[in-house]
Design a protein around this motif. Sequence first.
Motif, PDB file in Angstrom:
ATOM      1  N   GLY A   8       0.799  -1.212   0.000  1.00 29.96           N
ATOM      2  CA  GLY A   8       0.000   0.000   0.000  1.00 29.96           C
ATOM      3  C   GLY A   8       0.832   1.263   0.000  1.00 29.96           C
ATOM      4  N   ILE A   9       0.118   2.383  -0.023  1.00 28.53           N
ATOM      5  CA  ILE A   9       0.730   3.700  -0.067  1.00 28.53           C
ATOM      6  C   ILE A   9       0.271   4.512   1.140  1.00 28.53           C
ATOM      7  CG2 ILE A   9       0.961   5.871  -1.358  1.00 28.53           C
ATOM      8  CD1 ILE A   9       2.129   3.515  -2.905  1.00 28.53           C
ATOM      9  N   LEU A  10       1.237   5.101   1.822  1.00 24.20           N
ATOM     10  CA  LEU A  10       0.960   6.050   2.896  1.00 24.20           C
ATOM     11  C   LEU A  10       1.097   7.437   2.289  1.00 24.20           C
ATOM     12  CD1 LEU A  10       0.488   6.752   5.889  1.00 24.20           C
ATOM     13  CD2 LEU A  10       2.944   6.530   6.230  1.00 24.20           C
ATOM     14  N   LEU A  11      -0.032   8.061   1.960  1.00 25.94           N
ATOM     15  CA  LEU A  11      -0.035   9.382   1.341  1.00 25.94           C
ATOM     16  C   LEU A  11      -0.098  10.439   2.442  1.00 25.94           C
ATOM     17  CD1 LEU A  11      -0.091  10.641  -1.551  1.00 25.94           C
ATOM     18  CD2 LEU A  11      -2.567  10.866  -1.252  1.00 25.94           C
ATOM     19  N   TYR A  20      -0.438  15.893   7.559  1.00 28.94           N
ATOM     20  CA  TYR A  20      -1.692  15.144   7.487  1.00 28.94           C
ATOM     21  C   TYR A  20      -1.452  13.813   6.786  1.00 28.94           C
ATOM     22  CZ  TYR A  20      -4.104  19.374   8.893  1.00 28.94           C
ATOM     23  OH  TYR A  20      -4.520  20.474   9.596  1.00 28.94           O
ATOM     24  N   ILE A  21      -2.160  12.784   7.245  1.00 32.09           N
ATOM     25  CA  ILE A  21      -2.041  11.427   6.716  1.00 32.09           C
ATOM     26  C   ILE A  21      -3.398  11.015   6.147  1.00 32.09           C
ATOM     27  CG2 ILE A  21      -1.544   9.015   7.320  1.00 32.09           C
ATOM     28  CD1 ILE A  21       0.860  10.749   7.965  1.00 32.09           C
ATOM     29  N   LEU A  22      -3.402  10.435   4.945  1.00 32.51           N
ATOM     30  CA  LEU A  22      -4.645   9.924   4.352  1.00 32.51           C
ATOM     31  C   LEU A  22      -4.871   8.494   4.833  1.00 32.51           C
ATOM     32  CD1 LEU A  22      -6.946  10.468   2.179  1.00 32.51           C
ATOM     33  CD2 LEU A  22      -5.593   8.923   0.750  1.00 32.51           C
ATOM     34  N   TRP A  89       4.949   2.170   0.816  1.00 27.98           N
ATOM     35  CA  TRP A  89       5.726   3.286   0.311  1.00 27.98           C
ATOM     36  C   TRP A  89       4.994   4.565   0.695  1.00 27.98           C
ATOM     37  CZ3 TRP A  89       5.654  -1.438  -1.622  1.00 27.98           C
ATOM     38  CH2 TRP A  89       6.875  -2.013  -1.996  1.00 27.98           C
ATOM     39  N   ALA A  90       5.738   5.569   1.096  1.00 22.01           N
ATOM     40  CA  ALA A  90       5.163   6.866   1.444  1.00 22.01           C
ATOM     41  C   ALA A  90       5.350   7.823   0.267  1.00 22.01           C
ATOM     42  CB  ALA A  90       5.846   7.426   2.689  1.00 22.01           C
ATOM     43  N   GLU A  92       4.441  12.120  -0.683  1.00 23.69           N
ATOM     44  CA  GLU A  92       3.796  13.398  -0.390  1.00 23.69           C
ATOM     45  C   GLU A  92       2.943  13.766  -1.587  1.00 23.69           C
ATOM     46  OE1 GLU A  92       4.757  17.831   1.378  1.00 23.69           O
ATOM     47  OE2 GLU A  92       6.436  16.527   0.846  1.00 23.69           O
ATOM     48  N   GLY A  93       1.679  14.031  -1.337  1.00 23.18           N
ATOM     49  CA  GLY A  93       0.748  14.352  -2.409  1.00 23.18           C
ATOM     50  C   GLY A  93      -0.598  14.738  -1.826  1.00 23.18           C
ATOM     51  N   ASP A  94      -1.541  14.999  -2.689  1.00 20.82           N
ATOM     52  CA  ASP A  94      -2.854  15.418  -2.218  1.00 20.82           C
ATOM     53  C   ASP A  94      -3.933  14.857  -3.138  1.00 20.82           C
ATOM     54  OD1 ASP A  94      -4.835  16.660  -0.756  1.00 20.82           O
ATOM     55  OD2 ASP A  94      -4.365  18.691  -1.437  1.00 20.82           O
ATOM     56  N   ILE A  95      -4.981  14.347  -2.535  1.00 18.94           N
ATOM     57  CA  ILE A  95      -6.175  13.967  -3.290  1.00 18.94           C
ATOM     58  C   ILE A  95      -7.379  14.462  -2.492  1.00 18.94           C
ATOM     59  CG2 ILE A  95      -5.084  11.909  -4.301  1.00 18.94           C
ATOM     60  CD1 ILE A  95      -6.870  10.204  -2.425  1.00 18.94           C
ATOM     61  N   ASN A  96      -8.507  14.575  -3.151  1.00 19.57           N
ATOM     62  CA  ASN A  96      -9.735  14.965  -2.471  1.00 19.57           C
ATOM     63  C   ASN A  96     -10.339  13.705  -1.854  1.00 19.57           C
ATOM     64  OD1 ASN A  96     -12.292  15.712  -1.643  1.00 19.57           O
ATOM     65  ND2 ASN A  96     -12.648  17.035  -3.410  1.00 19.57           N
ATOM     66  N   ALA A  97     -10.233  13.579  -0.538  1.00 22.26           N
ATOM     67  CA  ALA A  97     -10.715  12.383   0.159  1.00 22.26           C
ATOM     68  C   ALA A  97     -12.224  12.214   0.028  1.00 22.26           C
ATOM     69  CB  ALA A  97     -10.318  12.443   1.631  1.00 22.26           C
ATOM     70  N   ASP A  98     -12.946  13.303  -0.204  1.00 26.22           N
ATOM     71  CA  ASP A  98     -14.409  13.231  -0.292  1.00 26.22           C
ATOM     72  C   ASP A  98     -14.902  12.648  -1.606  1.00 26.22           C
ATOM     73  OD1 ASP A  98     -14.596  14.413   2.231  1.00 26.22           O
ATOM     74  OD2 ASP A  98     -14.657  16.441   1.381  1.00 26.22           O
TER      75      ASP A  98
END
Length: 154
Positions: A8-11, A20-22, A89-90, A92-98
Amino acid sequence: MKSKKSAGILLYKRIDGQLYILLVHPGGPFWEGNDKGHWSIPKGEFTEEENAFDAAIREFEEETATRLEGHFTELSPVKLKSGKIVYTWALEGDINADTIVSNTFEIEWPPKSGTIKTFPEIDKAQWFTVEEALVKINEAMRDLILQLLAKIEP
C-alpha cells in the motif's frame, strides 16, 4: 503455508507546517460502526508474480480511483495480527478524500440469507493529523506513521 502479503501507499501532505495522513475505512457490514483502530492505508494483497511496489500503486488506484506518481519512499514492512505482511511506500501528495471511488466486492448478506449484496472495498477516506491518525489506524500499522516521521522530520 506462506503468509499473505499486502502492499500500500501512505499518502501525506503538509498544510501550514502541519502534517496530514490519508487513511481509508474498510467498507462492508463487518466494519460498520468501527472507528478507532480500524482505519488503514489504501492497500491490498498481491501474488508472488507481482512486484510489491506495482501492487501498492494498483491497490491505491483501485481503492481511491487515483493513480499516483512521484518520488516514493520505501518504509519497512509491518506484520498485522493476522500474520499478513504489509509492504508500504510513502508519498507526499494530495487527493480529495471526499471524492474517492473504490472498487467493490460481493458477499452473501445477511449470512445464510441467499441475498448477494455489493459493498465498496473502502467506504470513506479522510485526512488526519498525525495525532488523530495514530488513534484511527490499525494498531499494527502505527509504526508506518512513526517511520514516516523519522524519515521526513528534521
